[in-house]
Each structure stands twice: as structure tokens, then as C-alpha cells.
Motif scaffolding. Sequence first.
Motif, PDB file in Angstrom:
ATOM      1  N   PHE A   1       9.857  -6.745  -5.040  1.00 23.93           N
ATOM      2  CA  PHE A   1       9.961  -6.258  -3.671  1.00 23.93           C
ATOM      3  C   PHE A   1      11.157  -6.873  -2.955  1.00 23.93           C
ATOM      4  O   PHE A   1      11.502  -8.040  -3.176  1.00 23.93           O
ATOM      5  CB  PHE A   1       8.697  -6.620  -2.881  1.00 23.93           C
ATOM      6  N   GLY A   2      11.757  -6.086  -2.076  1.00 26.00           N
ATOM      7  CA  GLY A   2      12.753  -6.611  -1.169  1.00 26.00           C
ATOM      8  C   GLY A   2      12.082  -7.360  -0.023  1.00 26.00           C
ATOM      9  O   GLY A   2      10.844  -7.393   0.061  1.00 26.00           O
ATOM     10  N   LYS A   3      12.893  -7.946   0.866  1.00 27.60           N
ATOM     11  CA  LYS A   3      12.337  -8.727   1.982  1.00 27.60           C
ATOM     12  C   LYS A   3      11.787  -7.838   3.094  1.00 27.60           C
ATOM     13  O   LYS A   3      11.115  -8.330   3.988  1.00 27.60           O
ATOM     14  CB  LYS A   3      13.403  -9.674   2.528  1.00 27.60           C
TER      15      LYS A   3
ATOM     16  N   SER B   1       7.496 -11.209   1.119  1.00 25.25           N
ATOM     17  CA  SER B   1       7.099  -9.966   0.466  1.00 25.25           C
ATOM     18  C   SER B   1       6.134 -10.266  -0.668  1.00 25.25           C
ATOM     19  O   SER B   1       6.088 -11.392  -1.175  1.00 25.25           O
ATOM     20  CB  SER B   1       8.340  -9.252  -0.090  1.00 25.25           C
ATOM     21  N   PRO B   2       5.371  -9.257  -1.110  1.00 27.42           N
ATOM     22  CA  PRO B   2       4.469  -9.479  -2.242  1.00 27.42           C
ATOM     23  C   PRO B   2       5.254  -9.858  -3.493  1.00 27.42           C
ATOM     24  O   PRO B   2       6.377  -9.389  -3.712  1.00 27.42           O
ATOM     25  CB  PRO B   2       3.794  -8.113  -2.417  1.00 27.42           C
TER      26      PRO B   2
ATOM     27  N   TYR C   1       7.471   1.481   0.238  1.00 30.88           N
ATOM     28  CA  TYR C   1       6.125   1.264   0.733  1.00 30.88           C
ATOM     29  C   TYR C   1       6.193   0.946   2.229  1.00 30.88           C
ATOM     30  O   TYR C   1       7.182   0.410   2.729  1.00 30.88           O
ATOM     31  CB  TYR C   1       5.457   0.064   0.036  1.00 30.88           C
TER      32      TYR C   1
ATOM     33  N   PHE D   1      -3.366  -9.229  -3.382  1.00 33.08           N
ATOM     34  CA  PHE D   1      -3.537  -7.792  -3.549  1.00 33.08           C
ATOM     35  C   PHE D   1      -3.821  -7.469  -5.012  1.00 33.08           C
ATOM     36  O   PHE D   1      -3.082  -7.882  -5.913  1.00 33.08           O
ATOM     37  CB  PHE D   1      -2.276  -7.036  -3.122  1.00 33.08           C
TER      38      PHE D   1
ATOM     39  N   GLN E   1      -6.676  -3.282  -0.305  1.00 37.99           N
ATOM     40  CA  GLN E   1      -6.385  -3.700   1.066  1.00 37.99           C
ATOM     41  C   GLN E   1      -6.063  -5.174   1.186  1.00 37.99           C
ATOM     42  O   GLN E   1      -5.622  -5.630   2.245  1.00 37.99           O
ATOM     43  CB  GLN E   1      -7.564  -3.362   1.975  1.00 37.99           C
TER      44      GLN E   1
ATOM     45  N   GLN F   1      -3.568  -0.456   7.578  1.00 39.05           N
ATOM     46  CA  GLN F   1      -3.523   0.430   6.407  1.00 39.05           C
ATOM     47  C   GLN F   1      -3.117  -0.271   5.118  1.00 39.05           C
ATOM     48  O   GLN F   1      -3.278   0.274   4.022  1.00 39.05           O
ATOM     49  CB  GLN F   1      -2.546   1.595   6.660  1.00 39.05           C
ATOM     50  N   GLY F   2      -2.584  -1.479   5.229  1.00 42.72           N
ATOM     51  CA  GLY F   2      -2.156  -2.194   4.026  1.00 42.72           C
ATOM     52  C   GLY F   2      -0.848  -1.639   3.479  1.00 42.72           C
ATOM     53  O   GLY F   2       0.015  -1.229   4.238  1.00 42.72           O
ATOM     54  N   LEU F   3      -0.733  -1.612   2.154  1.00 45.02           N
ATOM     55  CA  LEU F   3       0.487  -1.150   1.478  1.00 45.02           C
ATOM     56  C   LEU F   3       0.313   0.322   1.088  1.00 45.02           C
ATOM     57  O   LEU F   3      -0.494   0.661   0.240  1.00 45.02           O
ATOM     58  CB  LEU F   3       0.747  -1.988   0.229  1.00 45.02           C
TER      59      LEU F   3
ATOM     60  N   LEU G   1       2.357   1.773  -8.143  1.00 44.81           N
ATOM     61  CA  LEU G   1       1.191   0.909  -7.986  1.00 44.81           C
ATOM     62  C   LEU G   1       0.352   1.372  -6.805  1.00 44.81           C
ATOM     63  O   LEU G   1       0.882   1.641  -5.728  1.00 44.81           O
ATOM     64  CB  LEU G   1       1.618  -0.544  -7.762  1.00 44.81           C
ATOM     65  N   ILE G   2      -0.965   1.431  -7.032  1.00 40.56           N
ATOM     66  CA  ILE G   2      -1.914   1.687  -5.954  1.00 40.56           C
ATOM     67  C   ILE G   2      -2.513   0.339  -5.584  1.00 40.56           C
ATOM     68  O   ILE G   2      -3.106  -0.330  -6.438  1.00 40.56           O
ATOM     69  CB  ILE G   2      -3.040   2.645  -6.395  1.00 40.56           C
ATOM     70  N   PHE G   3      -2.363  -0.053  -4.329  1.00 37.49           N
ATOM     71  CA  PHE G   3      -2.808  -1.370  -3.895  1.00 37.49           C
ATOM     72  C   PHE G   3      -4.159  -1.303  -3.190  1.00 37.49           C
ATOM     73  O   PHE G   3      -4.467  -0.333  -2.489  1.00 37.49           O
ATOM     74  CB  PHE G   3      -1.789  -1.978  -2.925  1.00 37.49           C
TER      75      PHE G   3
ATOM     76  N   GLN H   1       0.976 -12.665  -1.430  1.00 38.25           N
ATOM     77  CA  GLN H   1       1.951 -12.546  -0.346  1.00 38.25           C
ATOM     78  C   GLN H   1       1.717 -13.671   0.647  1.00 38.25           C
ATOM     79  O   GLN H   1       0.635 -13.799   1.220  1.00 38.25           O
ATOM     80  CB  GLN H   1       1.831 -11.184   0.344  1.00 38.25           C
TER      81      GLN H   1
ATOM     82  N   LEU I   1       8.951  -1.684   2.968  1.00 37.41           N
ATOM     83  CA  LEU I   1       9.328  -2.447   1.780  1.00 37.41           C
ATOM     84  C   LEU I   1       9.900  -1.522   0.711  1.00 37.41           C
ATOM     85  O   LEU I   1       9.316  -0.494   0.393  1.00 37.41           O
ATOM     86  CB  LEU I   1       8.106  -3.168   1.206  1.00 37.41           C
TER      87      LEU I   1
ATOM     88  N   TYR J   1      -0.901  -9.268  -6.958  1.00 35.83           N
ATOM     89  CA  TYR J   1       0.260  -9.758  -6.223  1.00 35.83           C
ATOM     90  C   TYR J   1      -0.244 -10.696  -5.138  1.00 35.83           C
ATOM     91  O   TYR J   1      -1.330 -10.511  -4.592  1.00 35.83           O
ATOM     92  CB  TYR J   1       1.036  -8.590  -5.591  1.00 35.83           C
TER      93      TYR J   1
END
Lengths: 112, 113
Positions: free
Chosen positions: B104-106, A43-44, B35, A89, A104, B41-43, A100-102, A38, B91, A36
Motif C-alpha cells: 500500500f501507498g501512504k 497504511s496497512p 481502495y 484486517f 472490517q 465502511q472500512g477498506l 483482496l476483500i477485507f 495497520q 489508498l 494485514y
Amino acid sequence: QQQVRQSPQSLTVWEGETAILNCSYEDSTFDYFPWYWQFPRESPALLIAIRPVSNKKEDGRFTIFFNKREKKLSLHITDSQPGDSATYFCAASLYNQGKLIFGQGTKLSIKP
Amino acid sequence: DAGVTQTPRHEVAEKGQTIILKCEPVSGHNDLFWYRQTKIQGLELLSYFRSKSLMEDGGAFKDRFKAEMLNSSFSTLKIQPTEPKDSAVYLCASSFQGNTEVFFGKGTRLTVV
């Protein structure tokens, strides 16, 4: 416990060069690997994805190389453009599980 | 063609308040995810629903975070009570079913003061 790891954290390349973003994972049962991207204040969004039946997936200037034995994959962006500047990502999921596991993320900057 | 809709876009809460974030997934999608995104920490996955059934509720977020999906077209995320460390972008995302594109939403940017 970081199941998906990305490197480098940030990367700067010149316009026209090839950017290489790396990803590794721990769980050998993962079987779907999307990337993904971003952009700031957005958003991603899905860029490109691969399943382990293939070791390469190409879409225009974007190519995923996949090494199942080493549990590694990489995203190559050829002829990088300033518009490619974004955070990328790597993600992974199990068969038929949408979760989904993302990783960093890698922040990519393309210098004109 | 509506994507994932989240409201509000921005929320400012005082420490200890209860806030509710809302999400409408893409019509026809079976999977819905919440999310949290922060720079450090990221997503992080908070909750995952499939056909309205809670599949995962994100372990570490169980105590003050509660996601619900009362029907296939609407989900809420309640944070109670809020703490300053909850400041992040939340998100919501949806997909048809496993291994398909996740939209994904905004996002909702939450600031807890």
C-alpha cells in the motif's frame, strides 16, 4: 453484503497474554487469506498469510489457525506486546486474482 | 527501493470540484488497486487493474469515480463532482500478481467541504 467478517470489533488484553482475533468468510472458493495490520496514521501492511492447503501457519508469535469446513480462521498473538497494538484486517481473495476483500478490522490494544 | 507513491498526501476540495489523485505502483508490479478507507465502511475496493486493463471498477463507485492507468507505472483516480461523503483516505496498492503481497501507498487524505 459482507463477504469477510471479523470479530470482535475491538479487543484489549494485558501484555504477555494471548490475543485471539476471529475471521469468517462466505465464498468457499476463496483460497488466499492474508492478515494485514495497520498502525495509526500508517497504511496497512502484510503480517502473515495462509492458503487452504494448510490449517496452520506460524511466524514467530503470530499463528493463523484455519478451518476450511467451517469457513473460519483466527489469528493468535502469543506473549502480546504493547507494540502489537494496531488494527488487524483479515482479507480473502480468489486464486490468481489479486483483488483482496477485507473484513472490517479488529482494533487490538495491549495494556502494559 | 521505491514503494507505492501517492500524491498529494492531503487534499481539500469544495463540494462540486473535480479532483485527481495520482499513484505510482512498485516497479514491475502487474496489479494495481484503488481502495477507500473510512472508519465506518472500512477498506472498500474502488478499482482493480491487471497489466493496465481494468478488471473491476467497484460497482457503487462507478458514477463519480473514474480510475485510469495509461501506462504501467502511473494511475489516476478522478472524483467528479466531489461530495462531502467522499471525505476519506484513498489508498493505492500494487502487487506482482494474484496471491502475492499487496503493498500500500501512504494514502491521500481527502476532505470535501
